[in-house]
Design a protein around this motif. Sequence first.
Motif, PDB file in Angstrom:
ATOM      1  N   TYR A 219       1.028  -1.381  -0.318  1.00 32.09           N
ATOM      2  CA  TYR A 219       0.092   0.199  -0.242  1.00 32.09           C
ATOM      3  C   TYR A 219       0.809   1.185   0.249  1.00 32.09           C
ATOM      4  CZ  TYR A 219      -5.151  -2.055   0.340  1.00 32.09           C
ATOM      5  OH  TYR A 219      -6.052  -2.285   0.229  1.00 32.09           O
ATOM      6  N   ALA A 220       1.820   1.058   0.947  1.00 30.71           N
ATOM      7  CA  ALA A 220       2.737   2.248   0.340  1.00 30.71           C
ATOM      8  C   ALA A 220       3.259   2.653  -0.424  1.00 30.71           C
ATOM      9  CB  ALA A 220       4.077   2.157   2.241  1.00 30.71           C
ATOM     10  N   ALA A 221       3.437   1.576  -1.164  1.00 28.37           N
ATOM     11  CA  ALA A 221       3.978   2.174  -2.913  1.00 28.37           C
ATOM     12  C   ALA A 221       3.406   3.175  -3.461  1.00 28.37           C
ATOM     13  CB  ALA A 221       4.297   0.424  -3.359  1.00 28.37           C
ATOM     14  N   SER A 222       2.155   3.447  -3.401  1.00 31.30           N
ATOM     15  CA  SER A 222       1.249   4.480  -3.724  1.00 31.30           C
ATOM     16  C   SER A 222       0.530   5.111  -3.148  1.00 31.30           C
ATOM     17  CB  SER A 222       0.463   3.303  -5.118  1.00 31.30           C
ATOM     18  OG  SER A 222      -0.670   1.884  -4.120  1.00 31.30           O
ATOM     19  N   ARG A 223       0.381   5.019  -1.852  1.00 32.12           N
ATOM     20  CA  ARG A 223       0.198   6.562  -1.506  1.00 32.12           C
ATOM     21  C   ARG A 223       1.504   6.804  -0.223  1.00 32.12           C
ATOM     22  NH1 ARG A 223      -5.474   4.304   0.782  1.00 32.12           N
ATOM     23  NH2 ARG A 223      -6.570   2.935  -0.232  1.00 32.12           N
ATOM     24  N   HIS A 224       0.984   8.055  -0.504  1.00 35.06           N
ATOM     25  CA  HIS A 224       1.360   9.150   0.133  1.00 35.06           C
ATOM     26  C   HIS A 224       1.522   8.587   1.546  1.00 35.06           C
ATOM     27  CE1 HIS A 224       4.029  11.105  -2.865  1.00 35.06           C
ATOM     28  NE2 HIS A 224       2.865  10.619  -3.645  1.00 35.06           N
ATOM     29  N   ASN A 225       0.338   9.165   2.301  1.00 27.86           N
ATOM     30  CA  ASN A 225      -0.205   9.402   3.633  1.00 27.86           C
ATOM     31  C   ASN A 225      -0.698   8.076   3.975  1.00 27.86           C
ATOM     32  OD1 ASN A 225      -1.194   9.355   6.207  1.00 27.86           O
ATOM     33  ND2 ASN A 225      -2.583  11.800   5.303  1.00 27.86           N
ATOM     34  N   MET A 226      -0.161   7.370   4.767  1.00 25.09           N
ATOM     35  CA  MET A 226      -0.132   5.938   5.727  1.00 25.09           C
ATOM     36  C   MET A 226      -0.533   5.880   6.722  1.00 25.09           C
ATOM     37  SD  MET A 226      -0.300   3.210   3.146  1.00 25.09           S
ATOM     38  CE  MET A 226       0.131   1.893   3.842  1.00 25.09           C
ATOM     39  N   LYS A 227      -0.251   6.701   7.719  1.00 26.42           N
ATOM     40  CA  LYS A 227       0.232   6.367   9.064  1.00 26.42           C
ATOM     41  C   LYS A 227      -1.570   6.014  10.196  1.00 26.42           C
ATOM     42  CE  LYS A 227       1.282   9.307  13.003  1.00 26.42           C
ATOM     43  NZ  LYS A 227       1.979  10.925  13.628  1.00 26.42           N
ATOM     44  N   ASP A 228      -2.824   6.403   9.467  1.00 29.62           N
ATOM     45  CA  ASP A 228      -3.848   5.917  10.711  1.00 29.62           C
ATOM     46  C   ASP A 228      -3.859   4.209   9.430  1.00 29.62           C
ATOM     47  OD1 ASP A 228      -4.420   7.558  11.163  1.00 29.62           O
ATOM     48  OD2 ASP A 228      -5.888   9.133  10.460  1.00 29.62           O
ATOM     49  N   LEU A 229      -4.293   4.298   8.330  1.00 28.86           N
ATOM     50  CA  LEU A 229      -4.058   2.898   7.416  1.00 28.86           C
ATOM     51  C   LEU A 229      -3.023   2.180   7.882  1.00 28.86           C
ATOM     52  CD1 LEU A 229      -5.801   1.031   5.318  1.00 28.86           C
ATOM     53  CD2 LEU A 229      -3.799   2.470   3.421  1.00 28.86           C
ATOM     54  N   ALA A 230      -1.899   2.105   8.190  1.00 31.29           N
ATOM     55  CA  ALA A 230      -0.756   1.393   8.455  1.00 31.29           C
ATOM     56  C   ALA A 230      -0.594   0.874   9.765  1.00 31.29           C
ATOM     57  CB  ALA A 230       0.988   1.982   8.530  1.00 31.29           C
ATOM     58  N   ILE A 231      -2.023   1.673  10.766  1.00 30.83           N
ATOM     59  CA  ILE A 231      -2.768   0.977  11.772  1.00 30.83           C
ATOM     60  C   ILE A 231      -3.221  -0.251  12.076  1.00 30.83           C
ATOM     61  CG2 ILE A 231      -3.515   1.450  14.537  1.00 30.83           C
ATOM     62  CD1 ILE A 231      -1.853   4.163  14.254  1.00 30.83           C
TER      63      ILE A 231
END
Length: 354
Positions: A219-231
Motif C-alpha cells: 500500500y505504501a508504494a502507491s500512497r503518500h499518507n499511511m499513518k492511520d492505514l498502517a495501524i
Amino acid sequence: MKIPRKPFGMMAQIYRKVLPNVHRELDMWKEKAEAIPDFELRKQALASIRTKTFHCEGGSIYSLLAKENYQKVIRFIVAYQTISDYLDNLCDRSVSLDPEDFRALHESMLDALTPGSDLKDYYRFRDVTSDGGYLADLVRTCQDFLKSLPSLKDIQPALHELAGFYCDLQVHKHVKQDQRVPRLKDWFRRHQQKLPEMTWYEFSACSGSTLGIFCIVSYAASRHNMKDLAIRLKESYFPWVQGLHILLDYFIDQEEDKQGGDLNFCFYYESEEIMMDRFNHFIEQADISISNLPDKNFHKMVNRGLLGIYLADKKVAKQQQVRALARRIMRKAGGAGMFFFINGWLYRRFKPSV
C-alpha cells in the motif's frame, strides 16, 4: 492498473504480472547463492529457494496493491521472504541451538526494514567462512526500496512490531527441544493481555507470518499518507489473517514434522474437533478483521486463496486424516476457495521448477 476485485481478475494478474517477475527475481538470487563460498551456507541458501519458492509467489500477490509500482514491490517481497526462508533453514539445521546465534541472524530482518541502519556480522556466533555478501545484498535490496517510500516513517512502527514478533518466534522455536515450549509460553504470557482469547501456540502461529509486512509495504508504494492505514492494516492482519496463514502451513506439514521431530503447533490441540472449531474461528475472524479495510474484496480473496492453495498442496493428498479434515475446511471456504483450490492444485503439479 486496478486492484482486482474478483477471483478471475486476480488469477489473471497473478499469472501475467506476479509470477514471471517473482521467478526472475529468484533466478537472480539463485545465481548469487550459487557463488557463496561456504559450503553449508551455499547449500541452505539454494535449498531455501528450491523448496520455498511458494512463499515468495504467495507473498508477492500483495504487490498488486501497489498498482503501477508492483514490480518494485515484488523485488522487495522476494528479497525479504528469501531472508526469512534462508534463516529458517540455517536455524533448522543449526548444531549449537544457540539463541544468541538465532537472534544475531534475525537482526538482518529488522535491518532490512530500516534504511540507513548499518549492516552487522549476522554470522558472528557461528563458524563460517563467507557468504560472499549474500545476506547483506538481500538486506540492502530491501533497504534501497523502502528508502524510496515517502510514507516510510508512517509505516515503520507497524513493520518493526510485526517483524519483532516474527524474530522472537524464530529464536524461541529453534532452541533446544526441552526449552522451546517453556520459552514460547513465557513469551505468550508477556503479550497475553493485549491479545484476543487464544492459546500460546496460536499466538506463536500468528507471529510467524510476513503477510502483514507485505500488505503494508505494498500500500505504501502507491500512497503518500499511511499513518492511520498502517495501524489498521497491522491490526487487521495480526493476529487473525497471519494466524490462519501459519496454522494452514503447519496443518499440511503434520506428517513431515512427526517424522522429523519438529515443533508443530497443530499437535497441541486436544482433539481434531477442537482444532477444526478453532480453524473455523480463525477463518471467521480473519474475514471480520479485513471487512473495514480499503479493497476488502481483495483481502477476502487472499483469505480464501490461503485456504484453497494450501489445501491443494501435494502433502495433503499423502495424509489420509489431513485430507479428510481439509475437505471439511474447504466447505467453509465456499466457491471462491474452491476456485483457488483448483488453480493451486493445477499450478503445483504443472509449474516449472525455479
